[in-house]
Write an enzyme that holds these catalytic residues in place. Structure first.
Site, PDB file in Angstrom:
ATOM      1  N   GLU A   1      31.435  51.076 -13.938  1.00  0.00           N
ATOM      2  CA  GLU A   1      30.943  49.953 -12.856  1.00  0.00           C
ATOM      3  C   GLU A   1      32.187  48.845 -13.141  1.00  0.00           C
ATOM      4  O   GLU A   1      32.462  48.570 -14.282  1.00  0.00           O
ATOM      5  CB  GLU A   1      29.673  49.523 -13.290  1.00  0.00           C
ATOM      6  CG  GLU A   1      29.135  48.568 -12.186  1.00  0.00           C
ATOM      7  CD  GLU A   1      27.774  48.017 -12.276  1.00  0.00           C
ATOM      8  OE1 GLU A   1      27.192  47.501 -11.160  1.00  0.00           O
ATOM      9  OE2 GLU A   1      27.154  48.224 -13.474  1.00  0.00           O
TER      10      GLU A   1
ATOM     11  N   LYS B   1      25.886  50.286  -4.176  1.00  0.00           N
ATOM     12  CA  LYS B   1      24.776  50.328  -4.858  1.00  0.00           C
ATOM     13  C   LYS B   1      23.511  49.772  -4.220  1.00  0.00           C
ATOM     14  O   LYS B   1      23.632  48.715  -3.379  1.00  0.00           O
ATOM     15  CB  LYS B   1      25.054  49.210  -5.913  1.00  0.00           C
ATOM     16  CG  LYS B   1      24.247  49.081  -7.121  1.00  0.00           C
ATOM     17  CD  LYS B   1      24.832  48.144  -8.062  1.00  0.00           C
ATOM     18  CE  LYS B   1      23.927  47.953  -9.189  1.00  0.00           C
ATOM     19  NZ  LYS B   1      24.432  46.798 -10.406  1.00  0.00           N
TER      20      LYS B   1
ATOM     21  N   CYS C   1      24.418  52.074 -12.258  1.00  0.00           N
ATOM     22  CA  CYS C   1      23.911  51.196 -13.219  1.00  0.00           C
ATOM     23  C   CYS C   1      22.414  51.102 -13.201  1.00  0.00           C
ATOM     24  O   CYS C   1      21.625  51.942 -13.229  1.00  0.00           O
ATOM     25  CB  CYS C   1      24.461  49.806 -13.328  1.00  0.00           C
ATOM     26  SG  CYS C   1      24.444  48.940 -14.869  1.00  0.00           S
TER      27      CYS C   1
END
Length: 272
Positions: A42, A112, A154
């Site tokens: 990321e 995301k 993440c």
């Protein structure tokens, strides 16, 4: 079938050009020939100090996409760009994970879904990712020479329903590029990743940021690859380096045949 996967663990700076050049240096060291998937963490393009800096990167995203595409063509690799800012309609930016094939074509792009708005007992203390980042709106699963790949980023790993949807869409590998804090990493990184692998019966590939960054953040590292049985196949704790692992898909088939979780689930039809 087997596949060779590489994870580049980075301590990304605020300088995008510097970070792209570092990736190029690592790619130049890989063995020639064969299909290779290289996974970046990321914020691999730049780990910036401010929303304004990320907005500037997002405005210039086509330039940086072209740079990554050139790397794929030069080194003959598939490249999973862990995340970079791209413009969102509301004036913010998406954290976009982009998968390029060896010809430099972007074959998948994931934004995301879950944003890190949390309080952590570290030097930063208060994280509000949603101030600059817009949440994504879709899942991403794509066929590749390395199997059917699902994409996450993440904080997504804390939401098992997302991973169940990726499995339902046919994922065999799930990429989870990350920049975990040292506090949350020490507490939850391994157990979350192993849980997601066990629940989905997928390989989980987690390339991570590590160390102290120019923006003041400190990240946990511990890039790892986990089998569908939950076994850690490879891990690199704190080094800035490239981790290589070969995946054996006969294990995935064996695990799924021996314990067919989707067939046994009494909640499968309730998943959205």
């Amino acid at each position: 079938m087997s596949a060779t996967i590489y994870l580049i663990q980075m301590t990304t700076s605020c300088n995008a050009l510097e970070n792209v050049e570092f990736v190029a240096e690592q790619l130049a060291k890989l063995p020639a020939g064969g299909e290779k998937l290289v996974c970046l963490p990321e914020a691999c393009l730049a780990f910036n100090r401010s929303i304004v800096e990320n907005q500037q990167l997002a405005e210039n995203h086509l330039h940086w996409r072209a740079r990554y595409a050139e790397l794929c063509q030069t080194y003959g690799v598939w490249l999973a760009v862990g995340s970079m800012p791209v413009p969102a309609a509301d004036g913010r930016y998406y954290a976009a994970s982009i998968l390029f094939n060896r010809e430099g074509k972007a074959v998948a792009e994931y934004h995301k879904l879950h944003l890190f708005d949390a309080d952590v007992s570290d030097g930063t203390k208060r994280y509000r990712e949603s101030q600059g980042t817009a949440p994504g709106q879709h899942l991403e699963v794509v066929d590749t020479p390395f199997g059917r790949i699902g994409m996450a980023i993440c904080y997504d790993m804390r939401f098992p329903s997302l991973f169940q949807q990726l499995r339902k869409a046919g994922a065999e590998l799930i990429l989870v590029p990350s920049a975990f804090t040292t506090v949350t990493g020490a507490a939850h990184w391994e157990v979350l990743l192993r849980s997601r692998a066990i629940e989905t019966q997928c390989f989980v590939i987690a390339a991570a940021q590590v160390g102290v960054h120019q923006n003041g953040r400190e990240t946990y590292g511990h890039s790892m690859v986990i089998s569908p049985w939950g076994t850690i196949l490879a891990e690199v704790p704190k080094d800035v380096t490239t981790l290589a692992v070969e995946l054996d898909f006969t294990e995935l088939q064996r695990v799924r045949q021996a314990m067919p979780l989707p067939e046994h689930s009494r909640f499968a039809e309730q998943l959205i």
